[in-house]
Design an enzyme around this catalytic site. Structure first.
Site, mmCIF file in Angstrom:
data_model
loop_
_atom_site.group_PDB
_atom_site.id
_atom_site.type_symbol
_atom_site.label_atom_id
_atom_site.label_comp_id
_atom_site.label_asym_id
_atom_site.label_seq_id
_atom_site.Cartn_x
_atom_site.Cartn_y
_atom_site.Cartn_z
ATOM 1 N N ASP A 274 0.841 -1.195 0.000
ATOM 2 C CA ASP A 274 0.000 0.000 0.000
ATOM 3 C C ASP A 274 0.873 1.240 0.000
ATOM 4 O O ASP A 274 1.337 1.698 1.049
ATOM 5 C CB ASP A 274 -0.921 -0.018 1.234
ATOM 6 C CG ASP A 274 -1.811 1.212 1.296
ATOM 7 O OD1 ASP A 274 -1.897 1.935 0.272
ATOM 8 O OD2 ASP A 274 -2.429 1.448 2.358
ATOM 9 N N LYS A 281 1.662 7.954 0.352
ATOM 10 C CA LYS A 281 2.044 8.006 1.766
ATOM 11 C C LYS A 281 3.400 8.682 1.921
ATOM 12 O O LYS A 281 4.211 8.661 0.995
ATOM 13 C CB LYS A 281 2.156 6.574 2.318
ATOM 14 C CG LYS A 281 0.830 5.889 2.569
ATOM 15 C CD LYS A 281 1.040 4.519 3.172
ATOM 16 C CE LYS A 281 -0.277 3.812 3.426
ATOM 17 N NZ LYS A 281 -1.109 4.449 4.461
ATOM 18 N N ASP A 292 0.261 -4.923 4.626
ATOM 19 C CA ASP A 292 -1.138 -4.533 4.441
ATOM 20 C C ASP A 292 -2.000 -5.684 3.911
ATOM 21 O O ASP A 292 -3.177 -5.508 3.643
ATOM 22 C CB ASP A 292 -1.224 -3.305 3.524
ATOM 23 C CG ASP A 292 -2.396 -2.409 3.871
ATOM 24 O OD1 ASP A 292 -2.941 -2.545 4.982
ATOM 25 O OD2 ASP A 292 -2.781 -1.591 3.013
ATOM 26 N N ASP A 351 -5.657 6.476 -0.653
ATOM 27 C CA ASP A 351 -5.020 5.692 0.412
ATOM 28 C C ASP A 351 -6.055 4.970 1.282
ATOM 29 O O ASP A 351 -5.702 4.117 2.092
ATOM 30 C CB ASP A 351 -4.136 6.618 1.262
ATOM 31 C CG ASP A 351 -3.136 5.849 2.108
ATOM 32 O OD1 ASP A 351 -2.980 4.635 1.880
ATOM 33 O OD2 ASP A 351 -2.505 6.477 2.977
ATOM 34 N N GLU A 353 -7.890 2.571 0.550
ATOM 35 C CA GLU A 353 -8.146 1.574 -0.485
ATOM 36 C C GLU A 353 -8.690 0.254 0.069
ATOM 37 O O GLU A 353 -9.351 -0.483 -0.634
ATOM 38 C CB GLU A 353 -6.867 1.312 -1.290
ATOM 39 C CG GLU A 353 -5.890 0.293 -0.673
ATOM 40 C CD GLU A 353 -5.334 0.708 0.681
ATOM 41 O OE1 GLU A 353 -5.346 1.912 0.982
ATOM 42 O OE2 GLU A 353 -4.902 -0.169 1.446
ATOM 43 N N ARG A 355 -11.049 -0.434 2.197
ATOM 44 C CA ARG A 355 -12.518 -0.515 2.166
ATOM 45 C C ARG A 355 -13.024 -0.657 0.732
ATOM 46 O O ARG A 355 -14.075 -1.231 0.494
ATOM 47 C CB ARG A 355 -13.119 0.708 2.868
ATOM 48 C CG ARG A 355 -12.752 2.028 2.251
ATOM 49 C CD ARG A 355 -12.952 3.204 3.190
ATOM 50 N NE ARG A 355 -11.809 3.404 4.083
ATOM 51 C CZ ARG A 355 -11.731 4.371 4.991
ATOM 52 N NH1 ARG A 355 -12.738 5.208 5.171
ATOM 53 N NH2 ARG A 355 -10.668 4.495 5.755
#
Ligand code: BES
Ligand code: MN
Ligand code: ZN
Length: 497
Positions: A274, A281, A292, A351, A353, A355
């Site tokens: 991620d 990030k 992740d 970010d 992502e 969900r």
């Protein structure tokens, strides 16, 4: 990976049995366990003499190695504190101390005498299962990308002498269950520890196929991007747009129960890296975002544990695997996507992502007519702020399911804490340009993320575990294998084991 083999036995003459190391519980105030008493005689009082010196007092977690006596080449005294206060916390310390001391020796086998270890708040089976689980887990080593990995523990076999305090069959069962849980935890840790350039969505799909090989009760199918498009999974697919790695929806169907039994469905967030996507990030600790896919790893680990136990239960495991990367083709903040449910989503932050992949997996789960659906995800940094690393954040749309999961977490010492799903929080997800936004207005980030998922889980009993804080540790860096123990315990409870 080599695992310690555990065997339950009922031996009355502890000192007479041959072993490279006898593990002997000793309590405070010079109270020896029965086995320690027997070895004291066999060593002409060496144990009591050591206690008199005062270097070892039998305090919880203390250990002392003595030369062998009787049939044992070494004697390991392990402090257990006050016998009246010997509870699960003390038992955990006992297991940790035992492992640490054994790991420091060359002993290939050991015999642990548990007859006087009576738990204040649990039964002997709990103690044996925890022991086997703990030692199996402690023996885990990450080796994959190291040319000089930490050496494995020498110990290959452990005999557990229950001295008749519990039937040997029941003791062996408990040990076996503990080993299965431990192996499941190790499986999860290993997958999560792998770097993102090895552990890609394709790699996870291969692991699933590997798990099903030779197991006629486990069927695996992998949905490719084309199939996901046909199903209308626009939300999941929006996450993988920027990546060179194809996304995979991995479905593992374990049929351990009757064909008529509704399955329990586990859904794992499998973001193999991620970066945040276009909402990139910051650089610090970005490497940790290889973890992740910790939710997916825990689904694999749990499946490993329950298939090895051959639990008489139907379980469907769904892993939503993708990589979240920036590129000229990546989804941008403000883009609106249509999920499989038909709901449109404004991607306000690429970010958020997790969900986005989970909501389509949750809609897909409907087709299995589940008894309950549990998703597991390293979903929000906000959950780490709220609960730190000790508790997993638990959300549920049914109280009974929440209580069962909380109980499983307490029993397995893989604890969760329930969080609210109130409508007040749901309102924070309003968007002017879609049915909902993928992030909420500030405040309660773990809760608003859960509220987002809840809107895709209205057709069944559902729980969500936010494991952002519990699935890995930063110092030292590594995956913890949580919440495999919780999930395994939950499913064992459902199977009546
Ligand atoms: N994978 C992260 C959550 C995360 C962050 C887990 C830190 C463990 C440690 C997730 O995809 C994420 O980036 N969430 C965002 C959501 C935000 C953009 C609303 C977060 O928590 O910052
Ligand atoms: Mn993210
Ligand atoms: Zn993420």
């Amino acid at each position: 990976m080599t695992a310690i083999k555990f065997t339950a036995r009922n031996v009355s003459d502890a000192a007479g049995a041959a072993c490279q190391c006898a593990v002997l519980p000793v309590f405070t105030r010079k109270r020896l366990s029965r086995a320690a008493e027997q070895f004291d005689k066999a060593s002409s009082g060496a144990i009591k003499a050591a206690l008199t010196l005062g270097d070892f007092c039998g305090k919880s977690g203390e250990t002392l190695m003595l030369p062998g006596a009787g049939g044992a080449r070494r004697l390991l005294l392990v402090g257990c504190g006050d016998p009246a206060k010997f509870d699960r916390a003390a038992a955990r310390e006992f297991c940790q101390a035992t492992y640490a001391a054994l790991n420091g020796t060359q002993a290939k086998d050991a015999m642990l005498h548990t007859v006087d270890l009576k738990l204040k708040d649990g039964d002997p089976k709990w103690l044996l299962a925890y022991l086997a689980r703990h030692l199996t887990g402690a023996a885990y080593r990450y080796t994959e990308t190291l040319t000089k990995p930490k050496p494995p523990i020498r110990l290959a076999r452990m005999v557990v002498n229950t001295g008749g305090s519990i039937p040997v069959r029941a003791a062996q069962n408990a040990l076996d269950q503990g080993v299965c849980t431990g192996l499941g935890i190790n499986e999860a840790r290993n997958l999560a520890n792998l770097p993102g350039n090895i552990c890609t969505p394709t790699y996870l799909a291969q692991q699933a196929r590997k798990l099903s090989r030779g197991n006629s009760k486990l069927n695996v199918s992998v949905l490719e991007e084309k199939k996901m498009e046909e199903l209308g999974m626009g939300s999941l697919l929006s996450v993988t747009e920027g990546s060179e790695q194809p996304a995979k929806l991995i479905v593992m169907n374990y049929k351990g129960g009757n064909s008529g039994q509704k399955p329990y469905v586990l859904v794992g967030k499998g973001i193999t890296f991620d970066s945040g996507g276009i909402s990139l990030k910051p650089g610090a600790k970005m490497d940790e975002m290889k973890f992740d896919m910790g939710g997916a790893a825990s689904v694999f680990g749990t499946l490993r544990a329950i298939t090895e136990m051959e639990l008489p239960l139907n379980v469907v495991a769904i892993v939503a695997a993708a990589e979240n990367m920036p590129s000229g083709r990546a989804t941008k903040p403000g883009d609106v996507v249509t999920s499989m449910s038909g709901k449109t989503i404004e991607v306000l932050n690429t970010d958020a992502e997790g969900r986005l992949v989970l909501c389509d997996a949750l809609t897909y789960a409907e087709r299995f007519k589940p008894q309950a659906v549990i998703d597991i995800a390293t979903l929000t940094g906000a959950c780490v702020v709220a609960l730190g690393s000790h508790a997993t954040g638990l959300y549920a749309n049914q109280d009974k399911l929440a209580e069962q999961l909380l109980a499983a977490g307490t029993d397995s010492h893989d604890r969760a804490w329930r969080m609210p799903l109130w409508d007040d929080y749901k309102k924070q997800l309003k968007s002017n340009f879609a049915d909902l936004g993928n992030i909420g207005s500030p405040g309660g980030g773990s809760i608003t993320a859960a509220c987002f998922l809840a809107q895709f889980a209205q057709k069944y009993h559902w729980a969500h575990l936010d494991i952002a804080g519990s699935a890995w540790s930063s110092t030292p860096k590594g995956a913890t294998g949580r919440p495999v123990a919780l999930l395994t315990r939950y499913l064992m409870d459902r199977a009546g084991k």
